[in-house]
Design an enzyme around this catalytic site. Sequence first.
Site, PDB file in Angstrom:
ATOM      1  CB  SER A 141      46.449   1.426  18.850  1.00 18.69           C
ATOM      2  OG  SER A 141      47.192   0.540  19.677  1.00 18.69           O
ATOM      3  CE1 TYR A 154      41.757  -1.020  20.482  1.00 16.74           C
ATOM      4  CE2 TYR A 154      44.085  -1.293  19.973  1.00 16.74           C
ATOM      5  CZ  TYR A 154      43.059  -0.559  20.551  1.00 16.74           C
ATOM      6  OH  TYR A 154      43.352   0.630  21.188  1.00 16.74           O
TER       7      TYR A 154
HETATM    8  N1  CAA Z   1      52.381 -14.080  21.128  1.00 19.09           N
HETATM    9  C1  CAA Z   1      52.109 -15.344  20.711  1.00 19.09           C
HETATM   10  N2  CAA Z   1      51.366 -16.225  21.411  1.00 19.09           N
HETATM   11  C2  CAA Z   1      50.884 -15.792  22.588  1.00 19.09           C
HETATM   12  C3  CAA Z   1      51.123 -14.491  23.077  1.00 19.09           C
HETATM   13  C4  CAA Z   1      51.924 -13.619  22.282  1.00 19.09           C
HETATM   14  N3  CAA Z   1      52.188 -12.364  22.680  1.00 19.09           N
HETATM   15  N4  CAA Z   1      50.518 -14.363  24.263  1.00 19.09           N
HETATM   16  C5  CAA Z   1      49.934 -15.548  24.520  1.00 19.09           C
HETATM   17  N5  CAA Z   1      50.163 -16.420  23.512  1.00 19.09           N
HETATM   18  C6  CAA Z   1      49.709 -17.794  23.407  1.00 19.09           C
HETATM   19  C7  CAA Z   1      49.920 -18.501  24.739  1.00 19.09           C
HETATM   20  O1  CAA Z   1      51.230 -19.012  24.816  1.00 19.09           O
HETATM   21  C8  CAA Z   1      48.869 -19.596  24.692  1.00 19.09           C
HETATM   22  O2  CAA Z   1      49.301 -20.624  23.855  1.00 19.09           O
HETATM   23  P1  CAA Z   1      48.982 -22.171  24.208  1.00 19.09           P
HETATM   24  O3  CAA Z   1      47.465 -22.256  24.281  1.00 19.09           O
HETATM   25  O4  CAA Z   1      49.576 -22.923  23.069  1.00 19.09           O
HETATM   26  O5  CAA Z   1      49.637 -22.400  25.543  1.00 19.09           O
HETATM   27  C9  CAA Z   1      47.689 -18.926  23.946  1.00 19.09           C
HETATM   28  O6  CAA Z   1      48.282 -17.820  23.195  1.00 19.09           O
HETATM   29  C10 CAA Z   1      46.641 -18.400  24.882  1.00 19.09           C
HETATM   30  O7  CAA Z   1      47.205 -17.354  25.682  1.00 19.09           O
HETATM   31  P2  CAA Z   1      46.534 -16.805  26.995  1.00 19.09           P
HETATM   32  O8  CAA Z   1      46.759 -17.752  28.140  1.00 19.09           O
HETATM   33  O9  CAA Z   1      46.976 -15.402  27.245  1.00 19.09           O
HETATM   34  O10 CAA Z   1      44.987 -16.852  26.610  1.00 19.09           O
HETATM   35  P3  CAA Z   1      43.793 -16.206  27.285  1.00 19.09           P
HETATM   36  O11 CAA Z   1      42.620 -16.709  26.545  1.00 19.09           O
HETATM   37  O12 CAA Z   1      43.858 -16.312  28.771  1.00 19.09           O
HETATM   38  O13 CAA Z   1      44.019 -14.640  26.978  1.00 19.09           O
HETATM   39  C11 CAA Z   1      44.181 -12.669  25.723  1.00 19.09           C
HETATM   40  C12 CAA Z   1      44.032 -14.172  25.661  1.00 19.09           C
HETATM   41  C13 CAA Z   1      42.940 -12.065  26.406  1.00 19.09           C
HETATM   42  C14 CAA Z   1      44.261 -12.164  24.299  1.00 19.09           C
HETATM   43  C15 CAA Z   1      45.437 -12.309  26.551  1.00 19.09           C
HETATM   44  O14 CAA Z   1      46.558 -12.968  26.003  1.00 19.09           O
HETATM   45  C16 CAA Z   1      45.750 -10.836  26.573  1.00 19.09           C
HETATM   46  O15 CAA Z   1      45.089 -10.055  27.257  1.00 19.09           O
HETATM   47  N6  CAA Z   1      46.768 -10.413  25.832  1.00 19.09           N
HETATM   48  C17 CAA Z   1      47.173  -9.014  25.761  1.00 19.09           C
HETATM   49  C18 CAA Z   1      46.522  -8.385  24.577  1.00 19.09           C
HETATM   50  C19 CAA Z   1      46.837  -6.925  24.561  1.00 19.09           C
HETATM   51  O16 CAA Z   1      47.981  -6.498  24.531  1.00 19.09           O
HETATM   52  N7  CAA Z   1      45.786  -6.088  24.569  1.00 19.09           N
HETATM   53  C20 CAA Z   1      45.962  -4.688  24.596  1.00 19.09           C
HETATM   54  C21 CAA Z   1      44.801  -4.071  25.303  1.00 19.09           C
HETATM   55  S1  CAA Z   1      45.040  -2.330  25.605  1.00 19.09           S
HETATM   56  C22 CAA Z   1      44.848  -1.649  24.124  1.00 19.09           C
HETATM   57  O17 CAA Z   1      44.453  -2.231  23.167  1.00 19.09           O
HETATM   58  C23 CAA Z   1      45.165  -0.186  24.029  1.00 19.09           C
HETATM   59  C24 CAA Z   1      46.186   0.076  23.024  1.00 19.09           C
HETATM   60  O18 CAA Z   1      45.877   0.638  22.003  1.00 19.09           O
HETATM   61  C25 CAA Z   1      47.595  -0.291  23.284  1.00 19.09           C
END
Ligand code: CAA
Length: 247
Positions: A141, A154
């Site tokens: 990925s 992951y």
């Molecule tokens: N970098 C740094 N910090 C981040 C961030 C990032 N990209 N995104 C969020 N944060 C921080 C937020 O600012 C927040 O900080 P505070 O608590 O200090 O405010 C904290 O992390 C929590 O963030 P969320 O509100 O998003 O937390 P959540 O618990 O609601 O969700 C999560 C967490 C489920 C991981 C969500 O952020 C998410 O879905 N992220 C995307 C992850 C991703 O890209 N997954 C890919 C899936 S598809 C796949 O995997 C296929 C492939 O091969 C590409």
Amino acid sequence: MTQRVALVTGAMGGLGTAICQALAKKGHKVVAAYHPQFDKPEEWLKEQAAEGFKDFIPVAGDVSDLASVEKMVADAVEKAGPIDILVNNAGITRDKMFAKMEREQWDAVINTNLSSLFNVTKQVSAKMAERGWGRIINISSVNGVKGQAGQTNYSAAKAGVIGFTKALAQELAAKGVTVNAVAPGYVATKMVTAIREDILKSIVDSVPMKRLAKPEEIGFAVAFLADDLSGFTTGATLNVNGGLNYQ
Ligand code: CAA
């Protein structure tokens, strides 16, 4: 072209389906491996037949469990013959920020996305080497290449897939067996569309091509690596990510 036998794990998921179809279009006999708890194999097979793919051979097995995989691959070989092309595609996500991640979420992803490569490849690689021809294609990925917040499990597993690929490629290079990885970016499958809408929007905005990949674009990359003419390509990681990892 020579018809080969291909085994695709996670075959009935979004990416797996496209990979099965791409290999079938090349004339290969495709064994579609699915998790025993997947409740709709018959439905999937019917849908595939309706799209003109009537010959997929289903086998069930849990890729994270060695004993289950041994039975699954034996079943595949009995039904289709020795495996020439293996596509290690089965994978899951359990996204959580590391501070909140439980050991269970870590283990589930490492076992299914990385240890599965040991379990499944172990059943076929030596026999490919004995026959002097084989293709092992591992689905990594972009997030294994660049890392992704919320995916320490992951990203670690998918980076591990690349290390495994490079090491095994060296071991099998002189035996006619190539080992390569495909590292897809964000693809329009359920795994990706399940991401929270606002997060997904910002992800798509960050992709230089400003779109998700079509599953067929990943299937095509796998079929390319499975080709006879990819015989000099080994240990490679083919990035198919709309330019994402070059930022
Ligand atoms: N970098 C740094 N910090 C981040 C961030 C990032 N990209 N995104 C969020 N944060 C921080 C937020 O600012 C927040 O900080 P505070 O608590 O200090 O405010 C904290 O992390 C929590 O963030 P969320 O509100 O998003 O937390 P959540 O618990 O609601 O969700 C999560 C967490 C489920 C991981 C969500 O952020 C998410 O879905 N992220 C995307 C992850 C991703 O890209 N997954 C890919 C899936 S598809 C796949 O995997 C296929 C492939 O091969 C590409």
